[in-house]
Scaffold this motif. Structure first.
Motif, PDB file in Angstrom:
ATOM      1  N   MET A   1      -1.644  -5.853   5.648  1.00 16.17           N
ATOM      2  CA  MET A   1      -1.630  -4.508   5.098  1.00 16.17           C
ATOM      3  C   MET A   1      -0.304  -3.808   5.378  1.00 16.17           C
ATOM      4  O   MET A   1       0.253  -3.149   4.508  1.00 16.17           O
ATOM      5  CB  MET A   1      -2.779  -3.683   5.692  1.00 16.17           C
ATOM      6  CG  MET A   1      -4.152  -4.087   5.184  1.00 16.17           C
ATOM      7  SD  MET A   1      -4.314  -3.832   3.412  1.00 16.17           S
ATOM      8  CE  MET A   1      -4.035  -2.082   3.302  1.00 16.17           C
ATOM      9  N   GLU A   3       2.568  -5.197   5.856  1.00 11.94           N
ATOM     10  CA  GLU A   3       3.613  -5.826   5.043  1.00 11.94           C
ATOM     11  C   GLU A   3       3.580  -5.298   3.603  1.00 11.94           C
ATOM     12  O   GLU A   3       4.619  -4.984   3.018  1.00 11.94           O
ATOM     13  CB  GLU A   3       3.415  -7.344   5.044  1.00 11.94           C
ATOM     14  CG  GLU A   3       4.450  -8.093   4.213  1.00 11.94           C
ATOM     15  CD  GLU A   3       4.164  -9.584   4.141  1.00 11.94           C
ATOM     16  OE1 GLU A   3       4.814 -10.265   3.325  1.00 11.94           O
ATOM     17  OE2 GLU A   3       3.281 -10.059   4.879  1.00 11.94           O
ATOM     18  N   ILE A   4       2.377  -5.195   3.048  1.00  4.45           N
ATOM     19  CA  ILE A   4       2.233  -4.691   1.684  1.00  4.45           C
ATOM     20  C   ILE A   4       2.715  -3.249   1.585  1.00  4.45           C
ATOM     21  O   ILE A   4       3.485  -2.882   0.687  1.00  4.45           O
ATOM     22  CB  ILE A   4       0.765  -4.798   1.218  1.00  4.45           C
ATOM     23  CG1 ILE A   4       0.377  -6.267   1.028  1.00  4.45           C
ATOM     24  CG2 ILE A   4       0.547  -4.036  -0.084  1.00  4.45           C
ATOM     25  CD1 ILE A   4      -1.084  -6.476   0.695  1.00  4.45           C
ATOM     26  N   CYS A   5       2.265  -2.416   2.515  1.00  7.73           N
ATOM     27  CA  CYS A   5       2.664  -0.997   2.506  1.00  7.73           C
ATOM     28  C   CYS A   5       4.170  -0.839   2.650  1.00  7.73           C
ATOM     29  O   CYS A   5       4.790   0.000   1.982  1.00  7.73           O
ATOM     30  CB  CYS A   5       1.946  -0.243   3.624  1.00  7.73           C
ATOM     31  SG  CYS A   5       0.177  -0.008   3.332  1.00  7.73           S
ATOM     32  N   LYS A   7       6.499  -2.918   1.719  1.00  3.73           N
ATOM     33  CA  LYS A   7       7.179  -3.313   0.483  1.00  3.73           C
ATOM     34  C   LYS A   7       7.017  -2.254  -0.608  1.00  3.73           C
ATOM     35  O   LYS A   7       7.939  -1.992  -1.381  1.00  3.73           O
ATOM     36  CB  LYS A   7       6.636  -4.654  -0.002  1.00  3.73           C
ATOM     37  CG  LYS A   7       7.076  -5.835   0.848  1.00  3.73           C
ATOM     38  CD  LYS A   7       6.542  -7.144   0.293  1.00  3.73           C
ATOM     39  CE  LYS A   7       7.034  -8.329   1.110  1.00  3.73           C
ATOM     40  NZ  LYS A   7       6.491  -9.624   0.584  1.00  3.73           N
ATOM     41  N   ILE A   8       5.840  -1.638  -0.677  1.00  3.76           N
ATOM     42  CA  ILE A   8       5.590  -0.652  -1.729  1.00  3.76           C
ATOM     43  C   ILE A   8       6.312   0.659  -1.448  1.00  3.76           C
ATOM     44  O   ILE A   8       6.766   1.341  -2.378  1.00  3.76           O
ATOM     45  CB  ILE A   8       4.064  -0.442  -1.904  1.00  3.76           C
ATOM     46  CG1 ILE A   8       3.454  -1.708  -2.522  1.00  3.76           C
ATOM     47  CG2 ILE A   8       3.764   0.769  -2.788  1.00  3.76           C
ATOM     48  CD1 ILE A   8       1.961  -1.658  -2.726  1.00  3.76           C
ATOM     49  N   LEU A  90      -3.945   2.306   0.249  1.00  3.74           N
ATOM     50  CA  LEU A  90      -3.588   1.198   1.141  1.00  3.74           C
ATOM     51  C   LEU A  90      -3.449   1.664   2.589  1.00  3.74           C
ATOM     52  O   LEU A  90      -3.881   0.975   3.514  1.00  3.74           O
ATOM     53  CB  LEU A  90      -2.284   0.564   0.663  1.00  3.74           C
ATOM     54  CG  LEU A  90      -2.343  -0.148  -0.694  1.00  3.74           C
ATOM     55  CD1 LEU A  90      -0.946  -0.557  -1.151  1.00  3.74           C
ATOM     56  CD2 LEU A  90      -3.252  -1.371  -0.630  1.00  3.74           C
ATOM     57  N   LEU A  96      -7.634  -6.229   4.161  1.00  7.65           N
ATOM     58  CA  LEU A  96      -7.359  -6.603   2.780  1.00  7.65           C
ATOM     59  C   LEU A  96      -8.581  -7.315   2.216  1.00  7.65           C
ATOM     60  O   LEU A  96      -8.708  -8.537   2.307  1.00  7.65           O
ATOM     61  CB  LEU A  96      -6.128  -7.517   2.712  1.00  7.65           C
ATOM     62  CG  LEU A  96      -5.512  -7.739   1.337  1.00  7.65           C
ATOM     63  CD1 LEU A  96      -4.996  -6.437   0.751  1.00  7.65           C
ATOM     64  CD2 LEU A  96      -4.373  -8.742   1.422  1.00  7.65           C
ATOM     65  N   SER A 104      -7.161  -1.218  -5.893  1.00  5.80           N
ATOM     66  CA  SER A 104      -5.699  -1.104  -5.978  1.00  5.80           C
ATOM     67  C   SER A 104      -5.207  -1.384  -7.388  1.00  5.80           C
ATOM     68  O   SER A 104      -4.384  -0.646  -7.947  1.00  5.80           O
ATOM     69  CB  SER A 104      -5.034  -2.073  -4.994  1.00  5.80           C
ATOM     70  OG  SER A 104      -5.366  -1.771  -3.663  1.00  5.80           O
ATOM     71  N   CYS A 128       4.588  -3.017  -8.002  1.00  3.28           N
ATOM     72  CA  CYS A 128       3.555  -2.851  -6.977  1.00  3.28           C
ATOM     73  C   CYS A 128       2.460  -3.900  -7.155  1.00  3.28           C
ATOM     74  O   CYS A 128       1.975  -4.484  -6.179  1.00  3.28           O
ATOM     75  CB  CYS A 128       2.954  -1.447  -7.056  1.00  3.28           C
ATOM     76  SG  CYS A 128       4.080  -0.118  -6.556  1.00  3.28           S
ATOM     77  N   ILE A 131       3.507  -7.279  -5.850  1.00  2.27           N
ATOM     78  CA  ILE A 131       3.479  -7.366  -4.387  1.00  2.27           C
ATOM     79  C   ILE A 131       2.072  -7.726  -3.901  1.00  2.27           C
ATOM     80  O   ILE A 131       1.891  -8.516  -2.967  1.00  2.27           O
ATOM     81  CB  ILE A 131       3.933  -6.024  -3.769  1.00  2.27           C
ATOM     82  CG1 ILE A 131       5.431  -5.815  -4.018  1.00  2.27           C
ATOM     83  CG2 ILE A 131       3.633  -5.985  -2.269  1.00  2.27           C
ATOM     84  CD1 ILE A 131       5.936  -4.429  -3.672  1.00  2.27           C
ATOM     85  N   ILE A 132       1.051  -7.172  -4.573  1.00  2.00           N
ATOM     86  CA  ILE A 132      -0.333  -7.408  -4.166  1.00  2.00           C
ATOM     87  C   ILE A 132      -0.879  -8.714  -4.725  1.00  2.00           C
ATOM     88  O   ILE A 132      -1.734  -9.371  -4.120  1.00  2.00           O
ATOM     89  CB  ILE A 132      -1.218  -6.224  -4.626  1.00  2.00           C
ATOM     90  CG1 ILE A 132      -0.706  -4.907  -4.012  1.00  2.00           C
ATOM     91  CG2 ILE A 132      -2.673  -6.446  -4.258  1.00  2.00           C
ATOM     92  CD1 ILE A 132      -1.379  -3.672  -4.563  1.00  2.00           C
TER      93      ILE A 132
END
Length: 397
Positions: A1, A3-5, A7-8, A90, A96, A104, A128, A131-132
């Motif tokens: 989570m 890592e995703i946040c 990147k976004i 997120l 996840l 999402s 976005c 990325i997910i």
């Protein structure tokens, strides 16, 4: 989570710059969005309620008139607020999960469908999603999704002999320009798209499920767009494939004239813009549309104002074409909305109701996988699928 946040949030500064340039946006909405973007770490569930209130207000504004008249700043605000809603969603989540991924993508897709590209980051929401997306494929196992056998659709055309359309094996650019574009003459092209990855990948519906099964798209429901019961509905690609591609008990569902490759750029990697589209009178980009549906989908007899290369990737289609010179014999609808659509059905023409049709000259072909049909501007065409079908059209001036 995390890592995703991380990147976004890298797009945050560009979004703020874009937002500050929306001079027509209500100061209350603008201040709220700017404050949340500048103070991302303080966002919480209460923030989500206020962001949703902004989105609801924007949706109300864009739905109160004709879509073509919607102010650009309203749609940009939807894109920005959707991005911010995704961040909050997120940030407030711990794990996840499948439900988290579904929500999402729903946030992203509604932003794409009702918003518009930002100058600072045109592919913001698509990036976005990318990325997910790597976390989605593990949700799906291969299913036995087999297309039904192709069968012939009977048609009546006893008033005129059908005129065949030329078929050329990957013609030279010079031949295509001289003999077909300049003469505005239709032609079927072979062996021009065999190198597309789509020719193999798109045969398997599991490919679409793993790549984009959770993505929301707008699907046409009904016999065709001239029918009073025709409508559109938002659904996930998974719902469309399982409920409409392989389930024929309900209404016909058709992903028609859809900008799927702008919506899901990963699919665009499976195709390539044909070189023949380079013969353009303007500097605008080629419009690329997807046509994905079950056996029996129908585009009634109509014309488009642009040049069109229709590439058949999966399945087969029956095609009837008529020259613009035959327009008076085809009985175009006398309405602004359907002025480019004809009342007569060339598959089974009613000569008592439409007697002048017998003066028209119908051109006909069956478009097979790997073939492309060049449809000149203003040429009438009627298209019916003989099986599960996926076509890609390239429109240019």
């Amino acid at each position: 989570m995390e890592e995703i946040c991380e990147k976004i949030t890298q797009f945050k500064s560009k979004v703020i710059t874009e937002l500050q340039g929306l001079t027509d946006l209500d100061i209350t909405c603008k201040s709220l969005l700017v404050n949340y973007l500048n103070n991302y770490n303080s966002l919480n569930s209460t923030s989500m309620l206020k962001i949703q209130a902004v989105l609801d207000y924007m949706y109300e504004q864009v739905n109160c008139g004709k879509w073509k008249d919607v102010k650009l700043y309203l749609r940009k605000t939807i894109t920005i607020a959707s991005y911010l809603k995704l961040l909050v969603h997120l940030k407030c989540s711990i794990r996840l999960t499948e439900d988290l991924l579904k929500e999402s993508f729903m946030i992203i897709d509604h932003g794409i469908l009702f918003g518009c590209p930002l100058n600072e980051e045109p592919k913001l929401l698509q990036k976005c999603a990318s990325i997910i997306n790597p976390f989605v494929s593990q949700l799906y196992i291969n299913e036995n999704l087999n297309s039904e056998t192709t069968s012939t659709v009977a048609f009546e055309n006893n008033c005129n002999n059908l005129t065949s359309i030329d078929i050329l094996d990957c013609p030279s650019m010079e031949t295509f320009l001289r003999d077909y574009i300049l003469k505005e003459k239709p032609v079927v092209l072979e062996n021009c798209i065999n190198h597309w990855p789509a020719m193999e990948k798109w045969k398997d519906q599991n490919y679409f499920l793993k790549l984009a099964g959770l993505r929301t798209v707008a699907v046409e429901l009904g016999r065709d767009y001239t029918n009073a019961e025709w409508t559109q509905k938002l659904m996930t690609l998974e719902e469309f494939i399982k409920n409409h591609i392989f389930n024929t008990s309900g209404p016909v569902g058709y992903l028609a004239q859809y900008q799927l490759f702008e919506h899901i750029p990963e699919l665009k990697n499976d195709i390539a813009e044909p070189e023949y589209c380079c013969f353009s009178d303007v500097s605008e980009n080629v419009d690329i549309m997807a046509w994905f549906g079950p056996k029996g989908t129908l585009s009634p007899l109509h014309y488009d104002s642009k040049k069109n290369l229709l590439a058949q990737v999966v399945g087969k289609k029956h095609m009837f074409l008529f020259s613009p010179k035959d327009s008076e014999y085809l009985y175009p609808y006398d309405t602004e909305l359907l002025h480019n659509t004809a009342e007569v059905d060339p598959r089974k023409p009613d000569l008592e109701k439409y007697p002048k049709y017998k003066e028209a000259t119908p051109y006909y072909c069956t478009l097979d996988p790997g073939q492309m049909l060049f449809i000149p501007p203003k040429w009438w065409h009627c298209v019916e699928s003989l099986s599960v079908s996926f076509s890609v059209s390239f429109w240019w001036e």
